[in-house]
Design a protein around this motif. Structure first.
Motif, PDB file in Angstrom:
ATOM      1  N   ASN A   1       7.122  -0.707 -16.486  1.00  0.00           N
ATOM      2  CA  ASN A   1       6.099   0.204 -16.992  1.00  0.00           C
ATOM      3  C   ASN A   1       6.590   1.113 -18.110  1.00  0.00           C
TER       4      ASN A   1
ATOM      5  N   HIS B   1       9.283 -10.409  -3.152  1.00  0.00           N
ATOM      6  CA  HIS B   1       8.724 -10.649  -4.491  1.00  0.00           C
ATOM      7  C   HIS B   1       8.660 -12.142  -4.823  1.00  0.00           C
TER       8      HIS B   1
ATOM      9  N   THR C   1       3.488  -5.428  -4.881  1.00  0.00           N
ATOM     10  CA  THR C   1       4.191  -4.130  -4.831  1.00  0.00           C
ATOM     11  C   THR C   1       4.866  -3.948  -3.477  1.00  0.00           C
TER      12      THR C   1
ATOM     13  N   GLU D   1       6.195  -6.276  -9.228  1.00  0.00           N
ATOM     14  CA  GLU D   1       7.029  -5.096  -9.458  1.00  0.00           C
ATOM     15  C   GLU D   1       8.478  -5.509  -9.717  1.00  0.00           C
ATOM     16  N   LYS D   2       9.234  -4.597 -10.307  1.00  0.00           N
ATOM     17  CA  LYS D   2      10.634  -4.848 -10.591  1.00  0.00           C
ATOM     18  C   LYS D   2      11.494  -4.459  -9.390  1.00  0.00           C
TER      19      LYS D   2
ATOM     20  N   TRP E   1      14.069   0.896   3.924  1.00  0.00           N
ATOM     21  CA  TRP E   1      14.327  -0.454   3.392  1.00  0.00           C
ATOM     22  C   TRP E   1      15.083  -0.398   2.076  1.00  0.00           C
ATOM     23  N   ARG E   2      14.915   0.685   1.325  1.00  0.00           N
ATOM     24  CA  ARG E   2      15.562   0.814   0.021  1.00  0.00           C
ATOM     25  C   ARG E   2      17.087   0.909   0.132  1.00  0.00           C
TER      26      ARG E   2
ATOM     27  N   THR F   1       0.831  -1.212   0.000  1.00  0.00           N
ATOM     28  CA  THR F   1       0.000   0.000   0.000  1.00  0.00           C
ATOM     29  C   THR F   1       0.863   1.259   0.000  1.00  0.00           C
ATOM     30  N   GLY F   2       2.100   1.126  -0.493  1.00  0.00           N
ATOM     31  CA  GLY F   2       2.988   2.283  -0.551  1.00  0.00           C
ATOM     32  C   GLY F   2       2.847   3.015  -1.877  1.00  0.00           C
ATOM     33  N   PHE F   3       3.974   3.539  -2.373  1.00  0.00           N
ATOM     34  CA  PHE F   3       3.988   4.300  -3.627  1.00  0.00           C
ATOM     35  C   PHE F   3       3.368   3.473  -4.772  1.00  0.00           C
ATOM     36  N   MET F   4       3.881   2.268  -4.966  1.00  0.00           N
ATOM     37  CA  MET F   4       3.371   1.466  -6.088  1.00  0.00           C
ATOM     38  C   MET F   4       1.982   0.891  -5.806  1.00  0.00           C
TER      39      MET F   4
HETATM   40  N1  LIG Z   1       7.773   0.491 -11.689  1.00  0.00           N
HETATM   41  C1  LIG Z   1       8.024   1.629 -11.044  1.00  0.00           C
HETATM   42  O1  LIG Z   1       7.950   2.723 -11.603  1.00  0.00           O
HETATM   43  C2  LIG Z   1       8.417   1.568  -9.597  1.00  0.00           C
HETATM   44  C3  LIG Z   1       8.576   2.756  -8.850  1.00  0.00           C
HETATM   45  C4  LIG Z   1       8.867   2.653  -7.495  1.00  0.00           C
HETATM   46  C5  LIG Z   1       9.009   1.408  -6.893  1.00  0.00           C
HETATM   47  N2  LIG Z   1       8.880   0.274  -7.661  1.00  0.00           N
HETATM   48  C6  LIG Z   1       9.032  -1.060  -7.049  1.00  0.00           C
HETATM   49  O2  LIG Z   1       7.853  -1.330  -6.295  1.00  0.00           O
HETATM   50  C7  LIG Z   1       8.151  -2.048  -5.100  1.00  0.00           C
HETATM   51  C8  LIG Z   1       7.593  -1.306  -3.893  1.00  0.00           C
HETATM   52  O3  LIG Z   1       8.125   0.002  -3.873  1.00  0.00           O
HETATM   53  P1  LIG Z   1       7.318   1.207  -3.171  1.00  0.00           P
HETATM   54  O4  LIG Z   1       8.021   2.446  -3.560  1.00  0.00           O
HETATM   55  O5  LIG Z   1       5.872   1.080  -3.438  1.00  0.00           O
HETATM   56  O6  LIG Z   1       7.631   0.863  -1.629  1.00  0.00           O
HETATM   57  P2  LIG Z   1       6.845   1.410  -0.347  1.00  0.00           P
HETATM   58  O7  LIG Z   1       7.798   1.311   0.781  1.00  0.00           O
HETATM   59  O8  LIG Z   1       6.226   2.731  -0.647  1.00  0.00           O
HETATM   60  O9  LIG Z   1       5.668   0.344  -0.160  1.00  0.00           O
HETATM   61  C9  LIG Z   1       5.929  -0.993   0.197  1.00  0.00           C
HETATM   62  C10 LIG Z   1       4.636  -1.602   0.736  1.00  0.00           C
HETATM   63  O10 LIG Z   1       4.859  -2.993   0.997  1.00  0.00           O
HETATM   64  C11 LIG Z   1       4.119  -3.315   2.160  1.00  0.00           C
HETATM   65  N3  LIG Z   1       4.661  -4.528   2.792  1.00  0.00           N
HETATM   66  C12 LIG Z   1       5.887  -4.729   3.284  1.00  0.00           C
HETATM   67  N4  LIG Z   1       5.976  -5.964   3.809  1.00  0.00           N
HETATM   68  C13 LIG Z   1       4.761  -6.529   3.654  1.00  0.00           C
HETATM   69  C14 LIG Z   1       4.200  -7.784   4.031  1.00  0.00           C
HETATM   70  N5  LIG Z   1       4.924  -8.711   4.666  1.00  0.00           N
HETATM   71  N6  LIG Z   1       2.912  -8.025   3.724  1.00  0.00           N
HETATM   72  C15 LIG Z   1       2.163  -7.101   3.080  1.00  0.00           C
HETATM   73  N7  LIG Z   1       2.640  -5.892   2.713  1.00  0.00           N
HETATM   74  C16 LIG Z   1       3.920  -5.621   3.002  1.00  0.00           C
HETATM   75  C17 LIG Z   1       4.258  -2.099   3.057  1.00  0.00           C
HETATM   76  O11 LIG Z   1       3.195  -2.093   4.001  1.00  0.00           O
HETATM   77  C18 LIG Z   1       4.155  -0.980   2.036  1.00  0.00           C
HETATM   78  O12 LIG Z   1       2.801  -0.634   1.868  1.00  0.00           O
HETATM   79  C19 LIG Z   1       9.675  -2.227  -5.103  1.00  0.00           C
HETATM   80  O13 LIG Z   1       9.978  -3.498  -5.607  1.00  0.00           O
HETATM   81  C20 LIG Z   1      10.180  -1.158  -6.066  1.00  0.00           C
HETATM   82  O14 LIG Z   1      11.371  -1.545  -6.734  1.00  0.00           O
HETATM   83  C21 LIG Z   1       8.577   0.345  -8.969  1.00  0.00           C
END
Ligand SMILES: NC(=O)c1ccc[n+]([C@@H]2O[C@H](COP(=O)([O-])OP(=O)(O)OC[C@H]3O[C@@H](n4cnc5c(N)ncnc54)[C@H](O)[C@@H]3O)[C@@H](O)[C@H]2O)c1
Length: 377
Positions: A133, A87, A81, A104-105, A176-177, A13-16
């Motif tokens: 994407n 993953h 995501t 997600e990648k 975490w990143r 439920t984060g950015f992606m």
């Molecule tokens: N394609 C793109 O443009 C793009 C951009 C940013 C990130 N990403 C990828 O997306 C992925 C997530 O990145 P983000 O920026 O959304 O991270 P984020 O930190 O914003 O969100 C991560 C989410 O994962 C959830 N999470 C963590 N552990 C969990 C678990 N055990 N069970 C359920 N949920 C869990 C967290 O609650 C959080 O909501 C990464 O793999 C990143 O590489 C892709």
């Protein structure tokens, strides 16, 4: 036409999580879609965030236990995501439960893990995709079309950088990143992963690499506790590449490039022409042809918003621009159409594995200070 109904479970439920939720809300705007979706369940650890996304985007239910949610008979597709370390585990469990998987990648933490994940999805007979994407930006699809048509001639150069600056301050917090155990790598897996896939998509497999990597800020503080932690990933990684059929590649990823916010730029030069793409001007593709008359020869800027351009017939009149989020809409719609029709248009776990091979070869090259074969063909 009978439309296939697909129940979606989105994990994260984060950015992606938000970007994908938003994309699911919009895919019905693409009229040729051969599926209907139900936003079945949203899964995340942070309750307030989960409730917000659940309410804002209209998910039917929410939960915090991904293993329980993916088992639901109402779920057909699992969308992952989460941070990278989860993953492979979630993708494998979802495929084994008979669900199609979008991840997600980067696909996994290592080549071995990516291979196991692909094997599990193949054995289960489910469809699989990786969220590369940027393939689905219309200007990138147009670039591929021009290259495939031979309009650039023999490709000689692929040059790409993906530069951000959100880590430039040593006061930027730990997350975490910045942990190898959770993210796998830093700017490399985060940003070079996209560039590697674009090279594979536009030109062909990266066969050999030589790389360099730096971590400029070695420790940062956790925002919640103030404790200092070691940064165990790269702030920046660059590499040279040999690409199949003789092209050379130059790649650079950084999250400490002052002034650059999301500067994903690609340049390709061939024997008959060239093109340039800049994500921060994503509606444009700049094209050069040696076949233009000499007195008007030069780079021309194509506004990629005509109905003849990929995906554009389904959006707005010419000149009415698309945004970053549309690539996610296009990718998810393409994957769901693949599931509904048996098509093969979305990037698969095979593409995720190919990307992982290049990522890992670069890391080996940094350690051994020499050229390394990727194993991609
Ligand atoms: N394609 C793109 O443009 C793009 C951009 C940013 C990130 N990403 C990828 O997306 C992925 C997530 O990145 P983000 O920026 O959304 O991270 P984020 O930190 O914003 O969100 C991560 C989410 O994962 C959830 N999470 C963590 N552990 C969990 C678990 N055990 N069970 C359920 N949920 C869990 C967290 O609650 C959080 O909501 C990464 O793999 C990143 O590489 C892709």
């Amino acid at each position: 036409m009978t439309q296939k109904r697909l129940g979606i479970c989105l994990i994260g439920t984060g950015f992606m999580g938000r970007a994908h939720s938003s994309a699911y809300r919009r895919i019905s705007e693409l009229p040729q879609a051969e599926f209907e979706i139900t936003l079945q369940s949203i899964v995340g650890l942070d309750e307030a965030r989960r409730r917000d996304i659940h309410d804002r985007y209209g998910w039917a239910k929410s939960g915090e236990d991904w293993m329980a949610e993916i088992q639901s008979p109402h779920v057909d597709v699992v969308d992952i995501t989460t941070p990278t370390d989860l993953h492979a585990e979630i993708a494998t469990a979802s495929a084994t439960a008979g669900k199609h998987v979008l991840c997600e990648k980067p696909l996994a933490m290592s080549v071995a893990e990516a291979e196991q994940t692909l094997a599990a999805a193949t054995a289960a007979g489910v469809r699989h995709a990786v969220a590369f994407n940027y393939r689905f930006v219309p200007a990138i699809q147009l670039a591929r079309r021009l290259i495939e048509q031979g309009q650039l001639g023999d490709i000689r150069h692929f040059r790409a950088h993906y530069l951000q600056d959100w880590l430039v301050s040593s006061e930027a917090p730990m997350s975490w990143r910045l942990s190898r155990e959770v993210a796998g790598s830093g700017a490399h897996g985060d940003l070079n992963a996209h560039l590697i896939d674009l090279a594979h998509y536009l030109i062909g497999p990266i066969e050999e690499v030589v790389a360099d990597s730096r971590t400029f800020v070695p420790t940062r503080r956790w925002p919640s506790t103030g404790e200092t932690a070691e940064v165990t990933v790269d702030d920046a990684t660059c590499f040279l590449a040999r690409i199949r059929d003789g092209a050379t590649g130059v790649f650079e990823a950084s999250r400490v490039a002052s002034g650059s916010k999301n500067r994903n730029e690609v340049e390709v030069e061939g024997s008959k022409g060239a093109l340039r793409f800049n994500l921060e001007r994503l509606n444009e593709l700049t094209v050069y042809s040696t076949e233009d008359a000499p007195d008007i020869r030069g780079f021309r800027k194509v506004l990629v918003t005509e109905p003849e351009h990929p995906f554009l017939a389904h959006w707005w009149p010419p000149g009415h621009l698309l945004g970053w989020e549309h690539a996610h809409v296009h990718l998810i719609a393409t994957f769901l159409n693949d599931i509904a029709t048996g098509g093969h248009a979305a990037p698969t776990f095979e593409d995720g594995l190919a990307c992982q091979k290049v990522l890992e070869a670069c890391e080996r090259s940094v350690r051994e200070r020499q050229w390394v074969a990727t194993g991609c063909q």
